[in-house]
Design a protein around this motif. Structure first.
Motif, PDB file in Angstrom:
ATOM      1  N   LYS A   1       0.817  -1.212   0.000  1.00  0.00           N
ATOM      2  CA  LYS A   1       0.000   0.000   0.000  1.00  0.00           C
ATOM      3  C   LYS A   1       0.848   1.258   0.000  1.00  0.00           C
ATOM      4  N   ARG A   2       1.804   1.327   0.889  1.00  0.00           N
ATOM      5  CA  ARG A   2       2.591   2.549   1.014  1.00  0.00           C
ATOM      6  C   ARG A   2       3.511   2.750  -0.181  1.00  0.00           C
ATOM      7  N   ARG A   3       4.123   1.705  -0.660  1.00  0.00           N
ATOM      8  CA  ARG A   3       4.992   1.829  -1.831  1.00  0.00           C
ATOM      9  C   ARG A   3       4.163   2.086  -3.088  1.00  0.00           C
ATOM     10  N   GLY A   4       3.021   1.430  -3.174  1.00  0.00           N
ATOM     11  CA  GLY A   4       2.142   1.667  -4.314  1.00  0.00           C
ATOM     12  C   GLY A   4       1.637   3.093  -4.351  1.00  0.00           C
ATOM     13  N   SER A   5       1.313   3.627  -3.188  1.00  0.00           N
ATOM     14  CA  SER A   5       0.862   5.018  -3.097  1.00  0.00           C
ATOM     15  C   SER A   5       1.972   5.977  -3.511  1.00  0.00           C
ATOM     16  N   TYR A   6       3.200   5.644  -3.136  1.00  0.00           N
ATOM     17  CA  TYR A   6       4.340   6.494  -3.499  1.00  0.00           C
ATOM     18  C   TYR A   6       4.517   6.525  -5.014  1.00  0.00           C
ATOM     19  N   ILE A   7       4.419   5.365  -5.659  1.00  0.00           N
ATOM     20  CA  ILE A   7       4.569   5.288  -7.118  1.00  0.00           C
ATOM     21  C   ILE A   7       3.495   6.130  -7.806  1.00  0.00           C
ATOM     22  N   THR A   8       2.253   5.955  -7.392  1.00  0.00           N
ATOM     23  CA  THR A   8       1.156   6.708  -8.000  1.00  0.00           C
ATOM     24  C   THR A   8       1.332   8.199  -7.799  1.00  0.00           C
ATOM     25  N   ARG A   9       1.685   8.588  -6.588  1.00  0.00           N
ATOM     26  CA  ARG A   9       1.865  10.015  -6.288  1.00  0.00           C
ATOM     27  C   ARG A   9       3.037  10.604  -7.077  1.00  0.00           C
ATOM     28  N   TYR A  10       4.107   9.837  -7.194  1.00  0.00           N
ATOM     29  CA  TYR A  10       5.293  10.316  -7.915  1.00  0.00           C
ATOM     30  C   TYR A  10       4.954  10.639  -9.367  1.00  0.00           C
ATOM     31  N   PHE A  11       4.254   9.731 -10.033  1.00  0.00           N
ATOM     32  CA  PHE A  11       3.952   9.958 -11.448  1.00  0.00           C
ATOM     33  C   PHE A  11       2.844  10.994 -11.641  1.00  0.00           C
ATOM     34  N   ASN A  12       1.948  11.110 -10.677  1.00  0.00           N
ATOM     35  CA  ASN A  12       0.951  12.182 -10.750  1.00  0.00           C
ATOM     36  C   ASN A  12       1.637  13.543 -10.689  1.00  0.00           C
ATOM     37  N   GLN A  13       2.626  13.665  -9.814  1.00  0.00           N
ATOM     38  CA  GLN A  13       3.366  14.922  -9.694  1.00  0.00           C
ATOM     39  C   GLN A  13       4.221  15.172 -10.931  1.00  0.00           C
ATOM     40  N   LEU A  14       4.811  14.106 -11.466  1.00  0.00           N
ATOM     41  CA  LEU A  14       5.618  14.242 -12.668  1.00  0.00           C
ATOM     42  C   LEU A  14       4.749  14.695 -13.847  1.00  0.00           C
ATOM     43  N   GLY A  15       3.518  14.207 -13.867  1.00  0.00           N
ATOM     44  CA  GLY A  15       2.599  14.578 -14.935  1.00  0.00           C
ATOM     45  C   GLY A  15       2.193  16.036 -14.908  1.00  0.00           C
ATOM     46  N   ALA A  16       2.433  16.689 -13.781  1.00  0.00           N
ATOM     47  CA  ALA A  16       2.097  18.111 -13.675  1.00  0.00           C
ATOM     48  C   ALA A  16       3.121  18.990 -14.387  1.00  0.00           C
ATOM     49  N   VAL A  17       4.310  18.434 -14.625  1.00  0.00           N
ATOM     50  CA  VAL A  17       5.371  19.221 -15.271  1.00  0.00           C
ATOM     51  C   VAL A  17       5.789  18.640 -16.627  1.00  0.00           C
ATOM     52  N   LYS A  18       5.346  17.387 -16.928  1.00  0.00           N
ATOM     53  CA  LYS A  18       5.659  16.784 -18.216  1.00  0.00           C
ATOM     54  C   LYS A  18       4.396  16.149 -18.802  1.00  0.00           C
ATOM     55  N   ASP A  19       4.251  16.237 -20.114  1.00  0.00           N
ATOM     56  CA  ASP A  19       3.115  15.613 -20.780  1.00  0.00           C
ATOM     57  C   ASP A  19       3.461  14.143 -21.018  1.00  0.00           C
ATOM     58  N   LEU A  20       3.112  13.310 -20.076  1.00  0.00           N
ATOM     59  CA  LEU A  20       3.584  11.922 -20.059  1.00  0.00           C
ATOM     60  C   LEU A  20       3.020  11.056 -21.181  1.00  0.00           C
ATOM     61  N   VAL A  21       1.947  11.464 -21.803  1.00  0.00           N
ATOM     62  CA  VAL A  21       1.328  10.626 -22.841  1.00  0.00           C
ATOM     63  C   VAL A  21       2.231  10.457 -24.059  1.00  0.00           C
TER      64      VAL A  21
ATOM     65  N   PHE B   1      10.898   5.098 -20.772  1.00  0.00           N
ATOM     66  CA  PHE B   1      10.965   6.308 -19.943  1.00  0.00           C
ATOM     67  C   PHE B   1      10.437   6.011 -18.543  1.00  0.00           C
ATOM     68  N   PHE B   2       9.334   5.301 -18.459  1.00  0.00           N
ATOM     69  CA  PHE B   2       8.715   5.016 -17.169  1.00  0.00           C
ATOM     70  C   PHE B   2       9.542   4.003 -16.372  1.00  0.00           C
ATOM     71  N   LYS B   3      10.175   3.065 -17.060  1.00  0.00           N
ATOM     72  CA  LYS B   3      11.078   2.140 -16.378  1.00  0.00           C
ATOM     73  C   LYS B   3      12.269   2.893 -15.797  1.00  0.00           C
ATOM     74  N   ASP B   4      12.780   3.842 -16.561  1.00  0.00           N
ATOM     75  CA  ASP B   4      13.909   4.641 -16.076  1.00  0.00           C
ATOM     76  C   ASP B   4      13.512   5.461 -14.847  1.00  0.00           C
TER      77      ASP B   4
END
Length: 257
Positions: free
Chosen positions: A201-221, A227-230
């Protein structure tokens, strides 16, 4: 065998059914062997055909098996329909009613409430993963990887379903609709099983939160799976540093939820 066009509910009828539940009208119809619905409120889906024998392949005790069967039955489903509540509400009330009933009512140990019916038969505002059939189909669609070969195309799907809490949390994010992102992240987790050796739960939440924040500054689509593996590799140390702290990793779904 003659092909039969797949049916769906009219939008106005879905609203009628939803309003009945929200108005706290009796749930007795959901306890019957088949749901009594107004057949005049149904229309055909052009170019989509009803699969033969799907219900027999669904297993109310096994979400992974059911998800694969559902996806394979509608593998060529247009994404506009896969995103349409009317289609999935029709399936939960008609074609696959007995599966949904078996999944959510047969093991229920408390009174059936209108809120409970609404949660499992209709679209959940909490996201696709919380919507019974829609969540199953999208989970497979986004995680199946045919580049791994026919024998291994479900490797990442199998892993996703083993981590129910992560599946629901990650699946509820906007990023989940980007298949390359899902494949890249899941592939990294598949190749590094120690990430989820504890504290899902905690690690999964961290992953989701990390990419949500990254998506705020990069157009991830626009990025591919590598890229996501890196990016996962960059946060590996942080993930392993997150301990369970007594958190439970029980399945997200509770039969009485």
């Amino acid at each position: 065998m003659e092909l039969v066009l797949q049916k769906t509910f009219k939008e106005s009828y879905v609203k009628t059914l939803r309003d009945r539940i929200l108005a706290d009208i009796s749930t007795d119809d959901y306890k019957k062997d088949s749901f009594p619905y107004d057949e005049t409120k149904v229309r055909n889906l052009v170019g989509v055909y009803k699969p033969v024998g799907l219900l027999e392949k669904m297993d109310a005790q096994d979400e992974l098996t059911s998800a694969k069967a559902l996806y394979e039955a509608y593998e060529d489903l247009p994404l506009s329909i896969a995103s349409n509540e009317n289609f999935w509400v029709y399936l939960t009330h008609v074609d696959l009613f007995s599966y949904v009933k078996g999944r959510w009512l047969e093991r229920l140990t408390r009174k059936v409430t209108n809120d409970y019916i609404y949660k499992h038969w209709f679209y959940s505002e909490k996201g696709v993963m919380n919507t019974t059939l829609m969540g199953l189909w999208w989970s497979v669609f986004c995680s199946i990887d045919k580049e791994r070969g026919e024998a291994n195309k479900y490797d990442l799907t199998d892993m996703l379903f083993k981590r129910k809490d992560f599946q629901v949390r990650f699946g509820s994010s906007v990023l989940f609709r980007h298949k390359e992102a899902v494949i890249g992240i899941l592939e990294y987790l598949y190749e590094n099983p120690e990430i989820f050796s504890e504290s899902t739960k905690r690690r999964g939440s961290y992953i989701t939160r990390y990419f949500n924040q990254l998506g705020a500054v990069k157009d991830l689509v626009y990025f591919k799976r590598d890229f996501f593996k890196d990016e996962m590799s960059k946060i590996r140390k942080n993930l392993l540093g997150i301990k369970s702290n007594g958190d439970s990793d029980d399945d997200y779904y509770d039969e009485n939820a």
